[in-house]
Motif scaffolding. Sequence first.
Motif, PDB file in Angstrom:
ATOM      1  N   GLU A 182      -7.515  -1.533   0.920  1.00 37.07           N
ATOM      2  CA  GLU A 182      -7.276  -1.856  -0.492  1.00 37.07           C
ATOM      3  C   GLU A 182      -8.568  -2.025  -1.273  1.00 37.07           C
ATOM      4  OE1 GLU A 182      -3.189  -4.303  -1.028  1.00 37.07           O
ATOM      5  OE2 GLU A 182      -4.702  -5.295   0.187  1.00 37.07           O
ATOM      6  N   ARG A 234      -5.526   7.967  -5.075  1.00 41.96           N
ATOM      7  CA  ARG A 234      -6.405   7.502  -4.000  1.00 41.96           C
ATOM      8  C   ARG A 234      -5.792   7.916  -2.656  1.00 41.96           C
ATOM      9  NH1 ARG A 234     -10.087   3.374  -4.207  1.00 41.96           N
ATOM     10  NH2 ARG A 234     -10.387   4.015  -2.029  1.00 41.96           N
ATOM     11  N   LEU A 235      -5.788   9.209  -2.395  1.00 35.82           N
ATOM     12  CA  LEU A 235      -5.173   9.687  -1.161  1.00 35.82           C
ATOM     13  C   LEU A 235      -6.029   9.406   0.062  1.00 35.82           C
ATOM     14  CD1 LEU A 235      -3.457  13.020  -2.261  1.00 35.82           C
ATOM     15  CD2 LEU A 235      -2.500  10.733  -2.037  1.00 35.82           C
ATOM     16  N   ARG A 242       2.340   1.692  -3.530  1.00 41.68           N
ATOM     17  CA  ARG A 242       1.400   2.154  -4.548  1.00 41.68           C
ATOM     18  C   ARG A 242       0.964   3.597  -4.343  1.00 41.68           C
ATOM     19  NH1 ARG A 242      -0.027  -3.196  -3.948  1.00 41.68           N
ATOM     20  NH2 ARG A 242      -1.649  -2.789  -2.375  1.00 41.68           N
ATOM     21  N   SER A 243       1.138   4.104  -3.135  1.00 38.59           N
ATOM     22  CA  SER A 243       0.767   5.493  -2.869  1.00 38.59           C
ATOM     23  C   SER A 243       1.990   6.398  -2.763  1.00 38.59           C
ATOM     24  CB  SER A 243      -0.045   5.575  -1.569  1.00 38.59           C
ATOM     25  OG  SER A 243       0.699   5.097  -0.469  1.00 38.59           O
ATOM     26  N   SER A 244       3.094   5.996  -3.388  1.00 38.69           N
ATOM     27  CA  SER A 244       4.356   6.725  -3.241  1.00 38.69           C
ATOM     28  C   SER A 244       4.656   7.607  -4.440  1.00 38.69           C
ATOM     29  CB  SER A 244       5.515   5.737  -3.041  1.00 38.69           C
ATOM     30  OG  SER A 244       5.728   4.973  -4.220  1.00 38.69           O
ATOM     31  N   LEU A 300       0.823  -1.205   0.000  1.00 38.24           N
ATOM     32  CA  LEU A 300       0.000   0.000   0.000  1.00 38.24           C
ATOM     33  C   LEU A 300       0.862   1.262   0.000  1.00 38.24           C
ATOM     34  CD1 LEU A 300      -2.990  -0.769   2.392  1.00 38.24           C
ATOM     35  CD2 LEU A 300      -3.142   0.094   0.059  1.00 38.24           C
ATOM     36  N   GLN A 330      -6.791   6.465   0.830  1.00 38.52           N
ATOM     37  CA  GLN A 330      -6.101   5.294   1.362  1.00 38.52           C
ATOM     38  C   GLN A 330      -4.860   5.689   2.156  1.00 38.52           C
ATOM     39  OE1 GLN A 330      -5.438   2.870  -2.148  1.00 38.52           O
ATOM     40  NE2 GLN A 330      -7.430   1.883  -1.942  1.00 38.52           N
ATOM     41  N   VAL A 331      -4.166   6.735   1.698  1.00 35.80           N
ATOM     42  CA  VAL A 331      -3.008   7.231   2.435  1.00 35.80           C
ATOM     43  C   VAL A 331      -3.441   7.762   3.797  1.00 35.80           C
ATOM     44  CG1 VAL A 331      -1.094   8.882   2.388  1.00 35.80           C
ATOM     45  CG2 VAL A 331      -1.838   7.791   0.270  1.00 35.80           C
ATOM     46  N   PRO A 383       3.411   3.333  -8.675  1.00 33.59           N
ATOM     47  CA  PRO A 383       3.164   4.459  -7.775  1.00 33.59           C
ATOM     48  C   PRO A 383       2.204   5.471  -8.380  1.00 33.59           C
ATOM     49  CG  PRO A 383       5.300   4.697  -8.826  1.00 33.59           C
ATOM     50  CD  PRO A 383       4.778   3.349  -9.232  1.00 33.59           C
ATOM     51  N   GLU A 384       1.326   6.000  -7.554  1.00 34.96           N
ATOM     52  CA  GLU A 384       0.390   7.027  -8.005  1.00 34.96           C
ATOM     53  C   GLU A 384      -0.093   7.811  -6.796  1.00 34.96           C
ATOM     54  OE1 GLU A 384      -2.947   6.817  -7.162  1.00 34.96           O
ATOM     55  OE2 GLU A 384      -3.234   4.730  -6.619  1.00 34.96           O
ATOM     56  N   VAL A 385      -0.885   8.860  -7.070  1.00 41.20           N
ATOM     57  CA  VAL A 385      -1.387   9.692  -5.980  1.00 41.20           C
ATOM     58  C   VAL A 385      -2.893   9.926  -6.119  1.00 41.20           C
ATOM     59  CG1 VAL A 385       0.778  10.908  -5.530  1.00 41.20           C
ATOM     60  CG2 VAL A 385      -0.760  11.772  -7.290  1.00 41.20           C
TER      61      VAL A 385
END
Length: 421
Positions: free
Chosen positions: A117, A85-86, A29-31, A26, A88-89, A81-83
């Motif tokens: 997820e 779905r923040l 993927r959010s990096s 997780l 989830q972050v 990596p993407e931004v």
Amino acid sequence: MGPDTRAGTRAAPDEVASFLARLTGLLLRSSGEGAVLIERTVRHTAHALGSDASVLLVPDGAALTLGTRGASRTVTLHGVPEVFRLDQVVALKPLVQDVQAGRIGVAEADRRPAAIETSRPPYPWWLKLLGIVLFTLGFAPLMQATWYEIGATAVLGTVAAVLAVTADRIPRYATVLPLVVSTAVSVITVEVFARDTSHGGPVLLMLPALFFFVPGDYLSAAAAELAAGYITTGAIRLVYSAFLLVQLYVGVLLGLFLTGTSTRAFFDIAAASDLPRWALFLSWIVFTTGTLLAFAIPFRLLPLLLLLVYVTVAVQSLATKAIGETGGTFVAAAVLAAAATRLALRPDRPPRLVLLLPGFFTLTVGSLGMRGLTTLAGGYVIEGFRDLLKLVTIVTAIAVGLVLGAVLAQPAVTSPSAEGG
């Protein structure tokens, strides 16, 4: 709580490995803004569970090595990596805090990443579409402060938003989304909005609608990783950023070829401003609201993020008048990073990435790359190289500013879950 209920004291090695693998995936993927904090967060969380962990990172993968009760195992993970779905972050931060504080066992901890997820986005598709349109409209005055720019962006931004939402429903189409969007925006701009040169250059009319797809965040994340000593991660992310930028550039060129327009149309001249000051001031509210909807940030964070946006804009404007554009951007990035780092240390505040993102976008680094490439394609060599040189300078200024601000604001003893969780 009893005297010995910390997760690591009773958890089986397989349970610990399962949870940490989910957590690392997780985080990976959010990096999209950088992978600097992943290793520290995973290492401290593993320690709270009675394990030792090390992470070997690249932007789209990680090798997680765990040592638990004398046994060692390695798990290989992959994640783009993407931004986008923040939410989830935001949800990850309290999970990491609970594990590190020993408030939950590893079985409960392992269930929560799975729930994160599989969770649905906080906003329906039509609100994300609206968010992308508002995002582009709020950015438009930075390109040209004209009503015509805003009107053109309303149409072009809607086209881009429809294509982006469609890609969410057809994942295989997402790999060529930047190319498709830039081609469509290029064709419509040339055929409809760029016929009268008094409204400014076609690239300035296109850029707000493409800003959602321009990899300015990746470029600055790559530079920040290089500055922090993550050479492999930063270099790979830099190449990926350049690929996304070139994909957008090729799409813009395809739009010209499809319409039979000469590349000489890529002049970079702005029209005379006709927007009142109040419209420029309110554009940041539109922009920040659009950012929340487009990137799935909980709406309760709007006041805080809006404050950070206005602080960043004000600092950049004042510092630019005093020491020039590069210096002003550096100071604004440092102030933003320092403010976001200090705020993220509080348990009730969102992670640093979420606090940084809207303010970071105001620094508009990615648009310089598109302007430089398209101006070069139009045959305006000096202007094109000037934009590309400016891109390199501003990217470096932002990256170093972000690193400096984080270092200055970081206390001597840091809770990794508060930083990036």
